[in-house]
Design a protein around this motif. Structure first.
Motif, PDB file in Angstrom:
ATOM      1  N   ASP A   9       0.819  -1.210   0.000  1.00 26.45           N
ATOM      2  CA  ASP A   9       0.000   0.000   0.000  1.00 26.45           C
ATOM      3  C   ASP A   9       0.854   1.261   0.000  1.00 26.45           C
ATOM      4  O   ASP A   9       0.517   2.267  -0.647  1.00 26.45           O
ATOM      5  N   ASN A  10       2.000   1.230   0.695  1.00 29.07           N
ATOM      6  CA  ASN A  10       2.851   2.418   0.727  1.00 29.07           C
ATOM      7  C   ASN A  10       3.581   2.639  -0.589  1.00 29.07           C
ATOM      8  O   ASN A  10       3.754   3.781  -1.036  1.00 29.07           O
ATOM      9  N   CYS A  11       4.026   1.561  -1.213  1.00 28.40           N
ATOM     10  CA  CYS A  11       4.735   1.698  -2.493  1.00 28.40           C
ATOM     11  C   CYS A  11       3.811   2.208  -3.588  1.00 28.40           C
ATOM     12  O   CYS A  11       4.210   3.027  -4.427  1.00 28.40           O
ATOM     13  N   THR A  12       2.589   1.724  -3.618  1.00 27.37           N
ATOM     14  CA  THR A  12       1.672   2.070  -4.705  1.00 27.37           C
ATOM     15  C   THR A  12       0.829   3.301  -4.394  1.00 27.37           C
ATOM     16  O   THR A  12       0.265   3.909  -5.310  1.00 27.37           O
ATOM     17  N   GLY A  13       0.718   3.654  -3.113  1.00 23.71           N
ATOM     18  CA  GLY A  13      -0.172   4.742  -2.735  1.00 23.71           C
ATOM     19  C   GLY A  13      -1.632   4.347  -2.753  1.00 23.71           C
ATOM     20  O   GLY A  13      -2.516   5.181  -2.545  1.00 23.71           O
ATOM     21  N   ARG A  14      -1.899   3.062  -2.988  1.00 24.85           N
ATOM     22  CA  ARG A  14      -3.285   2.576  -3.003  1.00 24.85           C
ATOM     23  C   ARG A  14      -3.572   1.897  -1.663  1.00 24.85           C
ATOM     24  O   ARG A  14      -3.072   0.801  -1.387  1.00 24.85           O
ATOM     25  N   HIS A  15      -4.376   2.561  -0.851  1.00 28.22           N
ATOM     26  CA  HIS A  15      -4.685   2.052   0.478  1.00 28.22           C
ATOM     27  C   HIS A  15      -6.121   1.550   0.530  1.00 28.22           C
ATOM     28  O   HIS A  15      -7.004   2.076  -0.156  1.00 28.22           O
ATOM     29  N   TRP A  16      -6.337   0.539   1.327  1.00 27.92           N
ATOM     30  CA  TRP A  16      -7.693   0.047   1.511  1.00 27.92           C
ATOM     31  C   TRP A  16      -8.533   1.134   2.186  1.00 27.92           C
ATOM     32  O   TRP A  16      -8.035   1.882   3.025  1.00 27.92           O
ATOM     33  N   PRO A  17      -9.814   1.229   1.829  1.00 25.33           N
ATOM     34  CA  PRO A  17     -10.676   2.238   2.465  1.00 25.33           C
ATOM     35  C   PRO A  17     -10.847   1.936   3.944  1.00 25.33           C
ATOM     36  O   PRO A  17     -10.817   0.778   4.375  1.00 25.33           O
ATOM     37  N   THR A  18     -11.041   2.981   4.721  1.00 22.60           N
ATOM     38  CA  THR A  18     -11.231   2.812   6.167  1.00 22.60           C
ATOM     39  C   THR A  18     -12.659   3.143   6.595  1.00 22.60           C
ATOM     40  O   THR A  18     -12.950   3.144   7.793  1.00 22.60           O
ATOM     41  N   ASP A  19     -13.526   3.411   5.633  1.00 23.67           N
ATOM     42  CA  ASP A  19     -14.901   3.715   6.004  1.00 23.67           C
ATOM     43  C   ASP A  19     -15.652   2.411   6.294  1.00 23.67           C
ATOM     44  O   ASP A  19     -15.474   1.405   5.628  1.00 23.67           O
ATOM     45  N   VAL A  20     -16.489   2.468   7.309  1.00 22.58           N
ATOM     46  CA  VAL A  20     -17.309   1.334   7.723  1.00 22.58           C
ATOM     47  C   VAL A  20     -18.726   1.839   7.912  1.00 22.58           C
ATOM     48  O   VAL A  20     -18.942   2.913   8.481  1.00 22.58           O
ATOM     49  N   SER A  21     -19.691   1.097   7.438  1.00 24.39           N
ATOM     50  CA  SER A  21     -21.077   1.549   7.535  1.00 24.39           C
ATOM     51  C   SER A  21     -21.538   1.557   8.990  1.00 24.39           C
ATOM     52  O   SER A  21     -21.068   0.765   9.821  1.00 24.39           O
ATOM     53  N   ASP A  22     -22.467   2.452   9.286  1.00 26.28           N
ATOM     54  CA  ASP A  22     -23.032   2.512  10.637  1.00 26.28           C
ATOM     55  C   ASP A  22     -23.747   1.206  10.976  1.00 26.28           C
ATOM     56  O   ASP A  22     -23.686   0.725  12.115  1.00 26.28           O
ATOM     57  N   THR A  23     -24.415   0.627   9.977  1.00 23.13           N
ATOM     58  CA  THR A  23     -25.132  -0.634  10.218  1.00 23.13           C
ATOM     59  C   THR A  23     -24.158  -1.750  10.557  1.00 23.13           C
ATOM     60  O   THR A  23     -24.376  -2.519  11.504  1.00 23.13           O
ATOM     61  N   GLY A  24     -23.073  -1.835   9.772  1.00 25.89           N
ATOM     62  CA  GLY A  24     -22.081  -2.869  10.038  1.00 25.89           C
ATOM     63  C   GLY A  24     -21.449  -2.718  11.407  1.00 25.89           C
ATOM     64  O   GLY A  24     -21.248  -3.702  12.132  1.00 25.89           O
TER      65      GLY A  24
END
Length: 706
Positions: free
Chosen positions: A488-503
């Motif tokens: 993720d650091n090399c590519t600059g593509r990070h997994w999203p950190t948003d989580v739904s309120d329902t989840g």
């Protein structure tokens, strides 16, 4: 023995063996051939440190085939895990190599297996390391195996070294095994996770002869790059957000994989949550029954599961080449241990996702495991004195009553002392040898400091802005470490950190679902009959009923709140906890509702226990009958059952007015304490209440430690 045959012809034969094992397109790597040649022709000792998936098992299976064709005895492989053994046996079978195993799960098969070995029908015998310290096996079976072996293999050899991330005391006996081997028997040690210090330590142990003199071991160490792995870290503040994130992202992860947790409780909680969301998953821990483990492994191998939710019990050697992802919910305490576990993924696919979800509770769990190291010198000396004075073998159980250590820690210490020559395991237990023994304080302190350094390195891995794979490879002293270009650091593509309120709400409901069953102690510990007058099974008329706790301190749900509570000052019961305890009581399927409350007066948290008892008395309209009262200051913490029971027995008393109130009470007593660690306080309290006439005792506590 060495062979004068043409080296080219021998390599061609080795290539054919490899193709039978790994497929028609397989070709030997240069280092694989170097190791095979050293074992088969030069009869050397070799250490192979290569990444997971490189083909270390191919080295010893091909070498076995070549040696067996030339009249050598069977290969003896010391292998640490049943899952690893099963994979090795299946791989050997594909190559036409007949392999059998001796471990704690198949004792009924040992005799026919030994008969097969003597008849020459077994090519490979896999032995679990704990067998090496079994007296009958060590004295009667092992010498014959060693003398007749064609090759000895030590798999996951980093376990030999106490510098290694997964040091195991049973592995220490391997050094004695190797030193006792007749001349000319080659030895191979393999691992994927050894830094320079561990590599040097293992190589020195591998090369030493019976007198401890250094020999010459071949070390083949290769680069640890894994070009299929995509490493990433996803940081979320709360446990329920991390679990919800996993539930919402699991569909995006390729194929099937492993979700690692740090504790057994977390494995079951997360598996339950994911099943609630419709995923096919199974929990896999050291407490899972062997048959269930085997079925879970098969289901994952057959892609019937999206994931196994596992502790480190599913670690070394589990072989699924198309494993598409590994997620850690909680960070291991060592980058080396982390790299070993993620090495399971991406061995036969072009891309595998590797994601770490660290938690604030991780350091608490690390601290717990850090407390299980080698005991201080006075405790060790006391153990040796007890054995020396006994004049006869003492079982571990008998020793436990005289030495203030937990059973697991006592057994670990005895195994180390056995290898050091200070004690010996015999039929009936352990004896002191009388040999001079020195406490290597400096080494133990250096090992403890190394563990602390590893934990800091793990925190640095979480925070690094540089390449993640390069960071891990540098922790393993890989000289070829360089930026991977994939993380993720090399590519600059990070997994999203948003989580739904329902989840998040669903995860919170699951993790905060209150209530853990508490099984009562049913047996008195051995060794207390003379002074306490109790032994054997606790009589039914003095036994507690199954109890309840709000949560475990190791949980990732209520565990976090409970750890905060016990880490802070004494306070009245927080409202959210009281509400949760009320839910526990409402869901409790007791045979008869309690008719009175007794609390165990606490010297450390009097407000907490008193307010909990008072609140439940008011809410449940149950009379508070009084307190069981400790009559002295708290005793020093005791680590095993006999010592703990002795420290409680005479100090925890039932005052006469409370005893009379219990006798007048018509029904079961709800017995309240703040936490249960060993269970002996509740057991003694129940004993007093039942003697006073209580028809039943229902233990209730906020927290249990395991």
């Amino acid at each position: 023995m060495s062979f004068s045959e043409d080296v080219t012809a021998l390599r061609d034969e080795a290539e054919r063996c490899l193709r039978a094992l790994a497929g028609k397109r397989a070709r030997l790597r240069d280092d694989q051939w170097t190791a095979i040649h050293a074992l088969v022709v030069e009869r050397r000792r070799a250490l192979v440190v290569q990444r997971t998936g490189w083909g270390k098992s191919a080295v010893y299976f091909v070498a076995t085939r070549l040696l067996r064709r030339r009249g050598a005895g069977p290969t003896v492989i010391v292998s640490p895990l049943l899952a690893l053994m099963r994979n090795q046996i299946e791989a050997a079978d594909r190559a036409g190599i007949h392999a059998r195993t001796i471990n704690s799960a198949n004792t009924d098969e040992w005799e026919p297996i030994f008969a097969e070995v003597e008849a020459g029908a077994v090519d490979v015998l896999l032995v679990s390391p704990e067998r090496l310290n079994n007296p009958d096996f060590r004295d009667l079976v092992l010498p014959k195996l060693a003398a007749g072996a064609g090759l000895v293999v030590v798999d996951e050899a980093h376990c030999i070294s106490d510098w290694g991330h997964d040091f195991r005391p049973d592995y220490r006996r391997i050094r004695t095994l190797l030193a006792d081997l007749p001349p000319g028997i080659p030895v191979l040690a393999t691992t994927a996770t050894a830094n320079a210090r561990v590599t040097q330590d293992v190589a020195e142990q591998l090369a030493a002869d019976l007198h401890g003199e250094a020999g010459d071991a071949l070390v083949l160490r290769g680069p640890l790059e894994r070009d299929s792995l995509r490493l990433a870290v996803v940081r979320l503040p709360e446990a329920e957000q991390r679990i919800a994130w996993l539930g919402e992202q699991l569909d995006r992860l390729p194929g099937s994989g492993i979700v690692y947790t740090l504790t057994v409780a977390a494995a079951h909680e997360i598996a339950g949550y994911l099943r609630d969301r419709g995923y096919e998953v199974a929990a896999y821990t050291g407490r899972t029954e062997p048959a269930e483990r085997l079925q879970a492994e098969r289901d994952l191998l057959d892609n019937k599961l999206k994931a196994l939710v596992a502790t480190s019990a599913l670690g070394m050697g589990f072989d699924k080449p198309d494993l598409g992802f590994i997620v850690h919910v909680g960070a291991p305490q060592s980058p080396v241990a982390y790299y070993q576990q993620i090495g399971r993924a991406g061995r036969g696919v072009d891309r595998a996702e590797v994601i770490l979800l660290p938690g604030t509770e991780d350091r608490d769990i690390w601290a717990y495991f850090a407390g299980l190291g080698f005991p201080p010198e006075p405790v060790v000396r006391a153990t040796l004195d007890v054995l020396q004075a006994a004049g006869r073998p003492l079982s571990t159980g008998a020793l436990e009553t005289r030495v203030d250590l937990s059973r697991a820690r006592l057994e670990m210490m005895l195994k180390v002392l056995d290898v050091d020559g200070a004690v010996r395991r015999v039929k009936g237990g352990w004896t002191a040898t009388g040999r001079e023994w020195s406490y290597d304080r400096e080494r133990y302190e250096r090992v403890a400091a190394e563990r602390t350094r590893e934990q800091r390195a793990m925190l640095d891995y979480l925070a690094t802005k540089g390449c993640r794979e390069e960071f891990l490879r540098r922790c393993l002293d890989d000289p070829s470490a360089k930026p991977c270009g994939r993380c993720d650091n090399c590519t600059g593509r990070h997994w999203p950190t948003d989580v739904s309120d329902t989840g998040t709400a669903q995860a919170r409901a699951r993790l905060r679902r209150p209530g853990v069953e508490v099984q009562p102690r049913r047996m008195w510990p051995t060794g207390v009959k003379d002074d306490l007058g109790v032994s054997g099974r606790i009589p039914a008329e003095h036994l507690a009923e199954e109890g309840r706790a709000l949560g475990r301190l190791t949980d990732i749900g209520w565990g976090n709140r409970l750890r905060e509570l016990f880490a802070g000052p004494d306070t009245e019961i927080p409202k959210d906890m009281l509400d949760a305890v009320v839910k526990v009581l409402a869901a409790w399927d007791w045979t008869t509702r309690p008719t009175g409350i007794v609390t165990i007066a606490s010297r450390t948290r009097p407000q907490l226990v008193a307010s909990l008892g008072r609140s439940l008395s008011d809410l449940g309209r149950l009379p508070h009958l009084g307190d069981l009262v400790p009559q002295s200051d708290p005793a020093p913490r005791r680590h095993n059952s006999a010592h703990r029971l002795r420290s409680i027995w005479h100090t925890l008393t039932l005052p006469a007015p409370v005893a009379e109130a219990v006798r007048q009470n018509p029904g079961p007593i709800l017995l309240i304490d703040d936490r249960i660690e060993t269970g002996w306080t509740m057991t003694v309290a129940t004993h007093h209440l039942r003697q006073a006439g209580a028809p039943a005792v229902l233990p209730l506590t906020l927290a249990i430690t395991t």
